[in-house]
Design an enzyme around this catalytic site. Sequence first.
Site, PDB file in Angstrom:
ATOM      1  N   SER A  98     -58.174  90.871  42.547  1.00 31.78           N
ATOM      2  CA  SER A  98     -58.346  89.460  42.893  1.00 31.78           C
ATOM      3  C   SER A  98     -58.380  88.663  41.600  1.00 31.78           C
ATOM      4  O   SER A  98     -58.662  89.224  40.536  1.00 31.78           O
ATOM      5  CB  SER A  98     -59.677  89.269  43.642  1.00 31.78           C
TER       6      SER A  98
ATOM      7  N   TYR B 264     -68.868  90.843  44.924  1.00 30.07           N
ATOM      8  CA  TYR B 264     -67.401  90.798  45.082  1.00 30.07           C
ATOM      9  C   TYR B 264     -66.730  90.808  43.715  1.00 30.07           C
ATOM     10  O   TYR B 264     -65.804  91.592  43.464  1.00 30.07           O
ATOM     11  CB  TYR B 264     -67.002  89.544  45.865  1.00 30.07           C
TER      12      TYR B 264
END
Length: 255
Positions: free
Chosen positions: A143, A156
Site C-alpha cells: 500500500s 495497518y
Amino acid sequence: MMRFQNRVVIVTGAGSGIGEAAVRLFLSEGAKVAAVDWNEESLANVERMLLPEYRDQLMAIVADAANLSAVEQMVNGVVGRWHQVNVLFNNAGIEETDSITETTEAMWDRQITINLKSVFACSKFVIPHMQRARGGAIVNTASIEGIVAEPRGAAYVASKGGVVMLTKEMALDYAADNIRVNCVCPGWIDTPMARRSIAKHGGLERMMPEIQRLQPLGRLGTPEEVAKAVLFLASDDASFITGTALMVDGGYTAQ
Ligand code: NAD
C-alpha cells in the site's frame, strides 16, 4: 495479449476488489487461476460470473490465507489439479485501524496476521513448487501506507511496511531460483474496502476534495488499474525486475 497461457496463478483475496479484477485479467490472458478467499459468499459470486466462460481455467477455493494448514491444503489442491504454480498474488488484506492507544490487541493481531502473515504462509508453501519449476513470480499487495504513514493507521501501516520489506527480503533469498518477488503499492482505489473507509469519513462527496489533494490525478484508482500493474510484474515483461515496490497511486507519494 496472452502472457499467461499454460501458467498457473494463485490469487488471494479473490472475492472482491483488486483480487477479483486480477482474477479476470489473468483469465483473459490465458492463465489457469486458483481464486482464494475466506468469504464463501463473495467467492461464489465471482465463480458464478466467470465459470461459464472459463470452466477449465478457474478453480475457487475457500481458505484463510493466513492459516498455515489451510494454505498447505489449498496449495496441494492446486498442484494436484494443475501440477505447478507459476504466479502467486498475495493480495488478501483488511483495514481496521486506529492509533496505538485506540487499537485493541485483537485489532493488532488481526491486521498483522491477515496482511503480513498471509504473505509468509502462502509464499512458504508455493515457493518449493516454483523452485522445482526453476522459476516463478510473486506479487504482494502492499500500500502507499507501506511507504508513507497515515494518522490513526498504526497496525495497518506496520503490516504494509512489513509487506514492502518482506518483498525485498524474499527477492534476495530466491533470486538464485529465478523467482522474482515484487509488490504494488495502491493509493485510494475504488473497492468495497475503500468505500467502507470513505463512508466512515462522511461519504465520497465530502471526501473528494481531500482525495483530489492527496492523489494528484484527482480521482480514485480502479481495481483494474492495480491489476494491470500486478500482471505486468507477474509477466515476463518484468523479467529483470525483482524486489521493487511499484506505486499505483495517482501521484499520492510524489508529493
Ligand atoms: P476488499 O475488501 O474489496 O477485498 C479484500 C478481499 O480479501 C475480500 O474478499 C476478503 O474476504 C479477502 N480476505 C480478507 N482476509 C482474508 C483472509 N485471511 N483469507 C482470505 N481472504 C481474505 O479490499 P481491496 O481494496 O480489494 O484490497 C485488496 C488489497 O489491497 C488489500 O491487501 C488491501 O490492504 C490493499 N489495498 C487496498 C487499497 C484501496 O484503496 N482499496 C489501497 C491500498 C492497498
